[in-house]
Write an enzyme that holds these catalytic residues in place. Structure first.
Site, PDB file in Angstrom:
ATOM      1  CE1 TYR A   1      49.399 -13.076  37.451  1.00  0.00           C
ATOM      2  CE2 TYR A   1      50.929 -14.921  37.339  1.00  0.00           C
ATOM      3  CZ  TYR A   1      50.020 -14.087  36.727  1.00  0.00           C
ATOM      4  OH  TYR A   1      49.700 -14.273  35.412  1.00  0.00           O
TER       5      TYR A   1
ATOM      6  NE  ARG B   1      41.623  -6.454  75.140  1.00  0.00           N
ATOM      7  CZ  ARG B   1      41.267  -5.454  74.332  1.00  0.00           C
ATOM      8  NH1 ARG B   1      39.995  -5.101  74.236  1.00  0.00           N
ATOM      9  NH2 ARG B   1      42.165  -4.816  73.627  1.00  0.00           N
TER      10      ARG B   1
ATOM     11  CB  SER C   1      33.555   4.172  70.868  1.00  0.00           C
ATOM     12  OG  SER C   1      34.313   3.175  70.219  1.00  0.00           O
TER      13      SER C   1
ATOM     14  CG  ASN D   1      36.111  11.128  63.924  1.00  0.00           C
ATOM     15  OD1 ASN D   1      35.623  12.008  63.232  1.00  0.00           O
ATOM     16  ND2 ASN D   1      36.652  11.348  65.099  1.00  0.00           N
ATOM     17  CB  CYS D   2      37.044   7.335  59.042  1.00  0.00           C
ATOM     18  SG  CYS D   2      38.527   7.596  60.023  1.00  0.00           S
TER      19      CYS D   2
ATOM     20  N   GLY E   1      46.679   9.548  70.369  1.00  0.00           N
ATOM     21  CA  GLY E   1      45.765  10.070  69.348  1.00  0.00           C
ATOM     22  C   GLY E   1      46.278  11.298  68.603  1.00  0.00           C
ATOM     23  CG  ASP E   2      43.739  12.784  65.507  1.00  0.00           C
ATOM     24  OD1 ASP E   2      44.296  11.699  65.266  1.00  0.00           O
ATOM     25  OD2 ASP E   2      42.679  13.140  64.968  1.00  0.00           O
TER      26      ASP E   2
ATOM     27  CB  ALA F   1      49.060  12.224  75.600  1.00  0.00           C
TER      28      ALA F   1
END
Lengths: 554, 554
Positions: free
Chosen positions: A427, A21, A38, A41-42, A282-283, A280
């Site tokens: 509320y 982009r 892509s 994963n979760c 990510g995890d 780098a």
């Protein structure tokens, strides 16, 4: 410009899309060792549990859609074996066709993720023992369950993924047991919050073996014998290892990039590694935790996606966007409960030797008079000096995610318990209360910090010599009759206020009610009469849940 | 010390309870004109709809429970008629037994609330026409419905209470119509958000008469003829007036207390009125809005409760706790939808002549691959100078309250769209996405502010000469075939990227997709090719919803 990305999931794919982009003319190639890019994963545990039943739903993008939408080449089954930072090249192993080839880059982005820990236990490579990192692993587990008569499953490790897998295997009609080395499930929450999950597991007939460890797997006639440290042997049909994950830094290390003390790739605030042309995300990265200032890992999808955006901006337009680190906001659905945490737990604060105070409140998910209101447990940790909110945890059946978001927003912003008081909740009776549980946590913390009340934790009370204190249960006689703390006398708040003047003055009065609210009012009365009085944090609800666990564990 | 409190609901009852916790020895008397104290004001519509079916559930406290728990005397049916600030006395009318009496005070707290507006329309005092302020009003409405054959109801005024009442009467099997003077329901949200509610009303067969007003009520043989400005006459069995409320300041005004420009009781940041021994809280006070700095009213339960706490602290311990004002966070359930707002709407910003930009995003309530994900609409308004978040609104079927909380927390803290980007949501598939809709709103706003994309609103596009622009629908041919903006050409983003280089350069290109995401990617491509290009804010979804309404209204 030519950008190469190593790793095609969360952080890598986010970075690639943003790069495009920002730079329509660049050449962008993304390398993924696995078969897919892509993917969700979760979502993998829910595919096992068949809550997600269409396999294609797991794929957010495919190499084809990525090419069509972003004009990015995604090369799957392509393992990057080496990086030469000086020559600015990588060596790629084509896993499909075989053979190594070289690619040059102007900028390289590493997003290798984290790999499941597989301890070198006897028998760990036996059939039927799995870890779950990606779609292929998931396919293998699913196939195994479909092709075998799986009646009993063992989950090793009671972290978020382990518990999600416990739920999903249970949904498949499998009898599930969980083994965990610690005395509680889910490290990011404290013991009082975890015990609510422990109790819930009992109600679901999920076996929970705490302070226990696997020492070996033995083949058995119809399954696997799992030998535990205590001597217990569990015969199961399938084992899922979810002991934890470790940053996958082999490539980075061999390229000479700096690795941090936690074992993650060290990056600066622009997500740049020790080599200026290599970033780098990510995890696999190590980054300071904003609350402790200490290097930390975060295995979370949200931060990975944010990092991708920031990294791409810096790669294309020079270092200008700073990553702020993750406060570790995490959540999981565990059967009917939702449990989560944000910021630092008391356990972690102890380890970091950071001073803190803690408050536990129980509040309704929405106005009590509107149908469906259920109680949740909230715990907050905060600085005794300035009230800075250091951590928050919650567990309950409904509305837990929302309260975590509210507290995460305050922590993210470096806010205090006074900000919790000021949060202006949305509320109406179906959603909240005029005083939301999160506001209440702030109010109680303010009372503690301003000295309007002193509180005592269930653990402090447990370790106390009860003969030296007077325990006063201020609930109604009916509540008292259903069970109380041993040795407590019942002096109900409502209507018996006058009796509070006649208590002995020679010892500390420990006051408690169901959840802490009436206890607080009684404490205020007694304080004004000059008593040394403390209110039980979280009330009898927290005490009895935590202690039940202690007894059954003991 | 002797504290008197005028008004026994939300703000008054909160103040009283806190006063007692701070001062066990004080004399505290609370006066309430009505029959009840501390009731669930916001629950009253649901009692009509019988979702709350036990009347006693409406009462949080009674005079008896208040005495038992707090040792506070609550005198109901006691109307305070006069305040003499010099003598520090009040005159109380005992409505039950008759007669006036005097009470002295050290400190007085006013919490008189707000009264429904009843315009002097012909026939307004007819049987069957109601306003709803308190439990007695509610009892009367309920009794009327039970004793009459109510088939048709008219709600005058489409604010939060009006729409809650519409839902609840509908639940009673009554055919409901709503009359509203503005061109939209719910003033606190902007038109694009309100139109989602308008469409939903159609699906529920609730009649909605916008830009319409009642001019008279005429008795009819079997009901009430409601004459509207347009000449339309609606025959109904019951009318509920929910035109609005006004601060009830008669007592304060007659006592010589300063009344602000909005008509509320003027208080300082310590919630003290112009007389030092008199404080005021709740719906009747005027206080600066933290975003505009302008005096404002807020008819909200959350702020009233917070004020009670702060006020009591200042009354007992001297002025030290500052009230920070309300950002106007409000929410309502309207049939299957949840709608709400926090901060300032575009309409309000226009009125205040405060510059702003706006962004509309549509996002899923949680991960799209996890069952039950539904789209919601989020709109944010922010400063074009520094990105300060000025307002946020949301509407949808699920997860709306949570997103409002997140954005309310950011606004409450004086935060920016950059803070929205950084919000660390509690992500697991059942709760959120790796990029939450709130993060997305921040990302889009950042793209706008940094010039990465120019956007155009549905209204700007409507008012534009379409022959001078080129409309490019970048959705798939299938989506295009189901309807698009008149005159648009279809050049799908996916796969047709090459064609973007051959568009005419002599006019502005207006790009759109379903929700704005693909439009953004296409815009980025076209910008890099040197086109003058804008992306449609909120995509075809927002445009078509808002325009459908325009046509049906026109």
């Amino acid at each position: 410009m030519k950008y190469l990305i190593v790793g095609g999931v969360a952080g890598g794919a986010s970075t690639a899309a943003r790069l495009r982009r920002l730079d329509e003319s660049a050449e962008i190639i993304m390398f993924e060792r696995g078969d897919y890019i892509s993917y969700a994963n979760c979502g993998l545990p829910y595919y096992i549990g068949e809550l997600i039943y269409q396999r294609e739903k797991l794929f957010v993008q495919t190499p084809e859609s990525f090419a069509a939408r972003f004009n990015i080449e995604a090369r799957v089954r392509s393992e990057v074996k080496r990086v030469n930072p000086e020559k600015k090249t990588i060596m790629v192993h084509n896993l499909a066709l075989g053979g190594l080839y070289e690619e040059t880059y102007d900028k390289l982005i590493l997003s290798p993720g984290a790999a499941p820990v597989r301890p070198p236990l006897e028998g760990i490579d036996m059939e039927g023992i799995f870890t779950m990192r990606n779609v292929n692993d998931t396919d293998r587990v699913k196939e195994y369950i479909e092709e075998h008569d799986v009646k009993y499953a063992l989950i090793v490790g009671a972290g978020f993924i382990g518990l999600e897998m416990a739920e999903n295997l249970h949904e498949c009609g499998i009898q599930v047991s969980v083994v965990e080395m610690a005395d509680q499930v889910m490290t990011p929450v404290d013991y009082e919050i975890a015990t609510v999950i422990h109790q819930h597991f009992k109600s679901k007939s999920v076996g929970l073996h705490l302070q226990e460890a696997v020492i070996a797997f033995h083949p058995a006639e119809d399954g696997i014998d799992v030998v535990l440290k205590s001597g217990l042997v569990l015969r199961v049909d399938i084992v899922l290892l979810s002991i934890g994950v470790r940053p996958d830094v082999k490539l980075a290390r061999e390229a000479g990039l700096e690795i941090g003390e936690t074992g993650g790739i060290k990056v600066n605030e622009f997500l740049q590694t020790s080599h200026p042309d290599i970033y780098a995300v990510g995890d696999a990265i190590e980054f300071p935790n904003p609350l402790s200032g200490r290097p930390a890992l975060a295995f979370l999808a949200g931060p990975a996606n944010r990092q991708g955006r920031i990294c791409a901006d810096n790669v294309v337009n020079g270092n200008h966007q700073k990553y702020k680190g993750s406060i570790g906001t995490a959540i999981a659905k565990v059967f009917d409960l939702t449990v989560g945490a944000t910021g630092l737990s008391a356990k972690m604060l102890d380890r970091l030797q950071m001073p803190y105070k803690e408050v536990i409140v129980h509040g309704a998910s929405h106005a009590g008079y509107y149908p469906g209101a259920v109680m949740m447990d909230i715990k907050i940790n905060f600085s005794p000096e300035n009230g800075k909110l250091l951590g928050a945890q919650a567990v309950g059946v409904d509305g837990v995610d929302k309260r975590l978001e509210m507290m995460s927003a305050v922590i993210r912003n470096g806010g205090t318990i006074y900000d919790l008081m000021e949060l202006e909740q949305a509320y109406a009776p179906p959603y909240s209360s005029a005083k939301d549980p999160v506001n209440m946590a702030g109010f109680v913390a303010d009372n503690v910090l301003s000295g309007k009340v002193k509180i005592i934790s269930w653990r402090e009370l447990k370790d106390m010599d009860h003969s030296k204190v007077m325990l006063v249960d201020v609930r109604t006689p009916e509540e008292f009759g259903r069970g109380s703390i041993k040795g407590a006398v019942n002096i109900p708040l409502d209507g018996s206020r006058g009796k509070y003047q006649n208590l002995p003055k020679d010892r500390t009065i420990v006051v408690f009610c169901a959840i802490g609210l009436r206890g607080y009012i009684a404490t205020r009365i007694l304080m004004q009469y000059g008593y040394d009085v403390v209110n039980l944090n979280g009330g009898y609800r927290t005490y009895s849940t935590a202690m039940a666990e202690q007894c059954s564990a003991g």
